[in-house]
Scaffold this motif. Structure first.
Motif, PDB file in Angstrom:
ATOM      1  N   ASP A   1       0.829  -1.214   0.000  1.00  0.00           N
ATOM      2  CA  ASP A   1       0.000   0.000   0.000  1.00  0.00           C
ATOM      3  C   ASP A   1       0.861   1.262   0.000  1.00  0.00           C
ATOM      4  OD1 ASP A   1      -2.295  -1.484  -0.007  1.00  0.00           O
ATOM      5  OD2 ASP A   1      -2.620  -1.377   2.156  1.00  0.00           O
ATOM      6  N   ILE A   2       2.008   1.205   0.682  1.00  0.00           N
ATOM      7  CA  ILE A   2       2.877   2.379   0.790  1.00  0.00           C
ATOM      8  C   ILE A   2       3.566   2.696  -0.529  1.00  0.00           C
ATOM      9  CG2 ILE A   2       4.975   3.286   1.884  1.00  0.00           C
ATOM     10  CD1 ILE A   2       4.161   1.722   4.408  1.00  0.00           C
ATOM     11  N   ILE A   3       4.064   1.668  -1.222  1.00  0.00           N
ATOM     12  CA  ILE A   3       4.889   1.910  -2.420  1.00  0.00           C
ATOM     13  C   ILE A   3       4.086   1.873  -3.722  1.00  0.00           C
ATOM     14  CG2 ILE A   3       6.940   1.022  -1.298  1.00  0.00           C
ATOM     15  CD1 ILE A   3       5.345  -1.055  -4.051  1.00  0.00           C
ATOM     16  N   ALA A   4       2.816   1.467  -3.645  1.00  0.00           N
ATOM     17  CA  ALA A   4       2.050   1.228  -4.874  1.00  0.00           C
ATOM     18  C   ALA A   4       1.969   2.452  -5.769  1.00  0.00           C
ATOM     19  CB  ALA A   4       0.640   0.742  -4.526  1.00  0.00           C
ATOM     20  N   ASP A   5       1.786   3.631  -5.192  1.00  0.00           N
ATOM     21  CA  ASP A   5       1.551   4.820  -6.009  1.00  0.00           C
ATOM     22  C   ASP A   5       2.840   5.509  -6.439  1.00  0.00           C
ATOM     23  OD1 ASP A   5      -0.288   6.330  -7.370  1.00  0.00           O
ATOM     24  OD2 ASP A   5      -0.375   7.879  -5.834  1.00  0.00           O
ATOM     25  N   SER A   6       3.981   4.888  -6.190  1.00  0.00           N
ATOM     26  CA  SER A   6       5.242   5.414  -6.711  1.00  0.00           C
ATOM     27  C   SER A   6       5.523   4.725  -8.043  1.00  0.00           C
ATOM     28  CB  SER A   6       6.378   5.141  -5.733  1.00  0.00           C
ATOM     29  OG  SER A   6       6.692   3.760  -5.711  1.00  0.00           O
ATOM     30  N   ASP A   7       6.604   5.122  -8.693  1.00  0.00           N
ATOM     31  CA  ASP A   7       7.011   4.464  -9.932  1.00  0.00           C
ATOM     32  C   ASP A   7       8.207   3.548  -9.708  1.00  0.00           C
ATOM     33  OD1 ASP A   7       5.124   5.162 -11.761  1.00  0.00           O
ATOM     34  OD2 ASP A   7       6.181   6.914 -12.524  1.00  0.00           O
ATOM     35  N   ALA A   8       8.483   3.239  -8.443  1.00  0.00           N
ATOM     36  CA  ALA A   8       9.645   2.403  -8.124  1.00  0.00           C
ATOM     37  C   ALA A   8       9.485   1.014  -8.723  1.00  0.00           C
ATOM     38  CB  ALA A   8       9.806   2.303  -6.608  1.00  0.00           C
ATOM     39  N   GLY A   9      10.591   0.474  -9.231  1.00  0.00           N
ATOM     40  CA  GLY A   9      10.577  -0.897  -9.704  1.00  0.00           C
ATOM     41  C   GLY A   9      10.398  -1.852  -8.533  1.00  0.00           C
ATOM     42  N   VAL A  10       9.673  -2.939  -8.759  1.00  0.00           N
ATOM     43  CA  VAL A  10       9.358  -3.889  -7.686  1.00  0.00           C
ATOM     44  C   VAL A  10       9.786  -5.288  -8.103  1.00  0.00           C
ATOM     45  CG1 VAL A  10       7.541  -4.895  -6.253  1.00  0.00           C
ATOM     46  CG2 VAL A  10       7.382  -2.496  -6.964  1.00  0.00           C
ATOM     47  N   LEU A  11      10.465  -5.994  -7.212  1.00  0.00           N
ATOM     48  CA  LEU A  11      10.835  -7.391  -7.426  1.00  0.00           C
ATOM     49  C   LEU A  11      10.120  -8.235  -6.381  1.00  0.00           C
ATOM     50  CD1 LEU A  11      12.560  -9.535  -8.867  1.00  0.00           C
ATOM     51  CD2 LEU A  11      14.368  -9.088  -7.187  1.00  0.00           C
ATOM     52  N   ILE A  12       9.327  -9.201  -6.840  1.00  0.00           N
ATOM     53  CA  ILE A  12       8.559 -10.079  -5.950  1.00  0.00           C
ATOM     54  C   ILE A  12       9.125 -11.486  -6.069  1.00  0.00           C
ATOM     55  CG2 ILE A  12       6.265 -10.891  -5.313  1.00  0.00           C
ATOM     56  CD1 ILE A  12       5.125  -8.580  -6.992  1.00  0.00           C
ATOM     57  N   THR A  13       9.554 -12.056  -4.946  1.00  0.00           N
ATOM     58  CA  THR A  13      10.115 -13.406  -4.954  1.00  0.00           C
ATOM     59  C   THR A  13       9.199 -14.339  -4.169  1.00  0.00           C
ATOM     60  OG1 THR A  13      11.448 -12.973  -2.983  1.00  0.00           O
ATOM     61  CG2 THR A  13      12.448 -12.489  -5.116  1.00  0.00           C
ATOM     62  N   GLY A  14       9.337 -15.617  -4.448  1.00  0.00           N
ATOM     63  CA  GLY A  14       8.522 -16.614  -3.754  1.00  0.00           C
ATOM     64  C   GLY A  14       8.281 -17.816  -4.634  1.00  0.00           C
ATOM     65  N   GLU A  15       7.856 -18.908  -4.013  1.00  0.00           N
ATOM     66  CA  GLU A  15       7.608 -20.142  -4.753  1.00  0.00           C
ATOM     67  C   GLU A  15       6.441 -19.981  -5.728  1.00  0.00           C
ATOM     68  OE1 GLU A  15       6.973 -23.431  -2.152  1.00  0.00           O
ATOM     69  OE2 GLU A  15       8.939 -23.248  -1.177  1.00  0.00           O
ATOM     70  N   THR A  16       6.363 -20.912  -6.660  1.00  0.00           N
ATOM     71  CA  THR A  16       5.251 -20.937  -7.602  1.00  0.00           C
ATOM     72  C   THR A  16       3.923 -21.060  -6.861  1.00  0.00           C
ATOM     73  OG1 THR A  16       6.552 -21.898  -9.384  1.00  0.00           O
ATOM     74  CG2 THR A  16       4.195 -22.305  -9.437  1.00  0.00           C
ATOM     75  N   GLY A  17       2.963 -20.251  -7.270  1.00  0.00           N
ATOM     76  CA  GLY A  17       1.618 -20.345  -6.711  1.00  0.00           C
ATOM     77  C   GLY A  17       1.390 -19.594  -5.427  1.00  0.00           C
ATOM     78  N   THR A  18       2.366 -18.780  -4.986  1.00  0.00           N
ATOM     79  CA  THR A  18       2.206 -18.073  -3.711  1.00  0.00           C
ATOM     80  C   THR A  18       1.405 -16.775  -3.839  1.00  0.00           C
ATOM     81  OG1 THR A  18       4.389 -17.102  -4.074  1.00  0.00           O
ATOM     82  CG2 THR A  18       4.263 -19.008  -2.609  1.00  0.00           C
ATOM     83  N   GLY A  19       1.182 -16.325  -5.062  1.00  0.00           N
ATOM     84  CA  GLY A  19       0.382 -15.115  -5.251  1.00  0.00           C
ATOM     85  C   GLY A  19       1.167 -13.924  -5.760  1.00  0.00           C
ATOM     86  N   LYS A  20       2.334 -14.171  -6.390  1.00  0.00           N
ATOM     87  CA  LYS A  20       3.149 -13.065  -6.914  1.00  0.00           C
ATOM     88  C   LYS A  20       2.399 -12.296  -7.991  1.00  0.00           C
ATOM     89  CE  LYS A  20       6.614 -15.740  -8.080  1.00  0.00           C
ATOM     90  NZ  LYS A  20       6.117 -17.059  -7.647  1.00  0.00           N
ATOM     91  N   ASP A  21       1.695 -13.023  -8.832  1.00  0.00           N
ATOM     92  CA  ASP A  21       0.918 -12.388  -9.906  1.00  0.00           C
ATOM     93  C   ASP A  21      -0.166 -11.479  -9.325  1.00  0.00           C
ATOM     94  OD1 ASP A  21      -0.450 -11.777 -12.264  1.00  0.00           O
ATOM     95  OD2 ASP A  21      -0.042 -13.737 -13.122  1.00  0.00           O
ATOM     96  N   TYR A  22      -0.846 -11.951  -8.302  1.00  0.00           N
ATOM     97  CA  TYR A  22      -1.887 -11.151  -7.642  1.00  0.00           C
ATOM     98  C   TYR A  22      -1.305  -9.847  -7.092  1.00  0.00           C
ATOM     99  CZ  TYR A  22      -5.733 -14.524  -7.608  1.00  0.00           C
ATOM    100  OH  TYR A  22      -6.757 -15.346  -7.972  1.00  0.00           O
ATOM    101  N   ILE A  23      -0.168  -9.964  -6.412  1.00  0.00           N
ATOM    102  CA  ILE A  23       0.431  -8.775  -5.796  1.00  0.00           C
ATOM    103  C   ILE A  23       0.830  -7.762  -6.861  1.00  0.00           C
ATOM    104  CG2 ILE A  23       2.398  -7.947  -4.454  1.00  0.00           C
ATOM    105  CD1 ILE A  23       2.243 -10.508  -2.823  1.00  0.00           C
TER     106      ILE A  23
END
Length: 542
Positions: A246-268
């Motif tokens: 929620d804090i970083i969403a409205d910035s233009d910062a690049g985001v790297l999401i890590t985690g196992e397959t199926g954990t919800g990276k696509d959703y985030i």
């Protein structure tokens, strides 16, 4: 009285199929009356009426060439288009008359001295009776080499802006050069409007084509399951992650999401896009393992019409499509090193060129990347570029697997059951205490994706009914109670092994890294066994 219509490349006229001696250099004798105001107006009106209904660049240009040669005895006729964004020139259509080797249909910079540059920058006509006096200018030497001696050029000004230049060249100086200049100056206003309208029409067609491509892309990739209100979580660790989102969403910062397959990276990733100021732009997902190296540039950068065999129309690439929105690079760790370098170049410059086109295209998108690999380890083994890693990793989130947030399993099951039942318009099943405990104890190798798929199956099979432990066991492949001395059946062992292999290959069945390669069996055999055990490889896929 016959008009001079047929012409060869070098200027020889043909009348009704028979050669005819050219008239003296200048205005055709049969049209000398065009120099009085009434006849000039009539000539301009005739040309305008002839060109007004043309629907393509080539047709419009050929019509102009055909009509103008009735009045002007030129040896070369061309139109240059000025593109202010790139400060460059292109041809409107292939020139009529004598060809000049250095002037083709490619894009040319406006930095060098040319007739077109002089006309466009000054917004005034340029009449050169002797080209030899300007032999130091670019392209004029080539014009002289082609046998041309004189030229006249006029700015094409439509609606207050310069859209290009109009050029007429001659093998010898016309006897009525001043009269020509006056007539062509009047004509240039009509030509400018016709050319500007045609360029606008072309852009509109391209825009419609682009929108159609985007529509097809959206139809192929839209999925209502990715709505933010369908993303369920209740554990402390996930609440902390989403608070940071929620804090970083409205910035233009690049985001790297890590985690196992199926954990919800696509959703985030989609949730971040939904909360950002770019929400009205497109969310363009790029599945990196699916990108073939040979097609990377065409897929990501797009291509110009005719760039290669089969390129029958211009294609908008993923980066251009995402301008104003978000690019989601899913499983970025699987991208080959050669493609990592090309990706980094675009992310650094935010510019690229379509395949077959030299014009740079500026883009403005946010980058979100996801991976189930340890990229820092991949950097050590030279499998991932460190400069790309630091470019992507402005902000990072690690999504823990479902087995590490056991308190979330029951709330997730109940939330998913309610939402999926509503979407499917079915009565939700009722879980017995033993069935719920069994699911809470399961390791969930496919994480939330596996959980969601199993819930969906239970809704289909047990709508409005009670789900007992025995109903869950075949789906989860749970081991028998420790108090039971009965060993697992061969069928159960086989099913457990298939699940283990699919977890290792992330749902990939074929290919050198797929399950068939590990199991050493034909793909058709594996597909039959998966069907027999009710196993869906998508439960373990990216």
């Amino acid at each position: 009285m016959k008009s001079l219509r047929g012409r060869t490349l070098m200027g020889t006229r043909m009348r009704h199929g028979s050669p005819e001696e050219k008239s003296p250099r200048g205005l055709s004798d049969c049209r000398k009356s065009v120099w009085n105001p009434e006849s000039r107006y009539k000539a301009l009106l005739e040309i305008n009426n002839a060109i007004i209904n043309q629907t393509s660049r080539e047709d419009l240009f050929r019509c102009m060439a055909r009509e103008i040669t009735r009045y002007i005895d030129y040896d070369r006729f061309s139109i240059s288009i000025y593109e202010s964004d790139s400060n460059s020139l292109t041809v409107f259509a292939m020139a009529e008359g004598i060809p000049i080797r250095e002037i083709d249909d490619s894009r040319r910079s406006m930095n060098a001295d040319t007739v077109a540059k002089a006309v466009i920058t000054s917004r005034k006509a340029l009449i050169i009776s002797d080209l030899a006096q300007y032999a130091h200018w670019n392209t004029i030497q080539s014009m002289i080499a082609a046998g041309l001696q004189s030229t006249m050029a006029f700015p094409l000004i439509a609606r207050g802006k310069v859209v290009g230049s109009l050029h007429f060249s001659f093998k010898s100086k016309p006897s009525k050069m001043e009269e020509f200049a006056g007539f062509l100056s009047d004509l240039s206003g009509q030509v400018a409007l016709a050319v500007d309208n045609m360029l606008s029409h072309t852009k509109l067609l391209e825009l419609n084509s682009n929108l159609e491509q985007q529509k097809h892309y959206l139809m192929d990739h839209v999925d209502s399951q990715y709505r933010p209100d369908n993303f369920h979580y209740s554990s402390r660790v996930m609440k902390e992650i989403m608070a940071q989102v929620d804090i970083i969403a409205d910035s233009d910062a690049g985001v790297l999401i890590t985690g196992e397959t199926g954990t919800g990276k696509d959703y985030i990733a989609r949730y971040i896009h939904h909360l950002s100021s770019r929400r009205d732009g497109m969310f363009v997902k790029v599945t990196c393992p699916a990108l073939a190296e040979s097609l990377f540039e065409s897929e990501m950068f797009g291509h110009a019409k005719g760039a290669f065999t089969g390129a029958n129309s211009k294609r908008i690439g993923r980066f251009e499509m995402a301008s104003g929105g978000t690019v989601f690079l899913d499983e970025i760790g699987e991208l080959p090193l050669t493609l990592q370098a090309k990706l980094l170049h675009v992310l650094q410059d935010m510019r690229f060129e379509r395949v077959g086109d030299s014009r740079p295209i500026a883009v403005d998108f946010r980058v979100i990347a996801a991976t189930n690999r340890d990229l820092e380890s991949a950097i050590q083994t030279k499998d991932f570029r460190s400069d790309l890693y630091y470019r992507l990793n402005t902000v990072s989130f690690h999504v823990p697997p479902l087995r590490e947030r056991g308190e979330e399993i029951e709330p997730l099951i109940r939330q998913l059951t309610d939402s999926q039942s509503e979407n499917m318009r079915r009565i939700p099943p009722i879980y017995s205490d033993q069935a719920m405990e069994l699911m809470k104890e399961h390791s969930w190798p496919g994480n939330v994706r596996e959980l969601k798929n199993i819930v969906t199956r239970l809704i289909i099979v047990f709508s409005g009914k009670v789900v007992n432990k025995k109903d869950i066991e075949p789906l989860l492949n749970t081991k028998r109670s420790e108090s039971s001395s009965t060993p697992m059946t061969l069928r159960e062992v086989e099913r457990a092994h298939l699940i283990k292999v699919l977890s290792m290959t992330k749902g990939v069945v074929g290919g050198k890294n797929g399950a068939v390669s590990i199991l050493k069996i034909p793909k058709s055999t594996l597909q039959y066994r998966l069907y027999k055990h009710g196993i869906d490889p998508l439960d373990f896929a990216h």
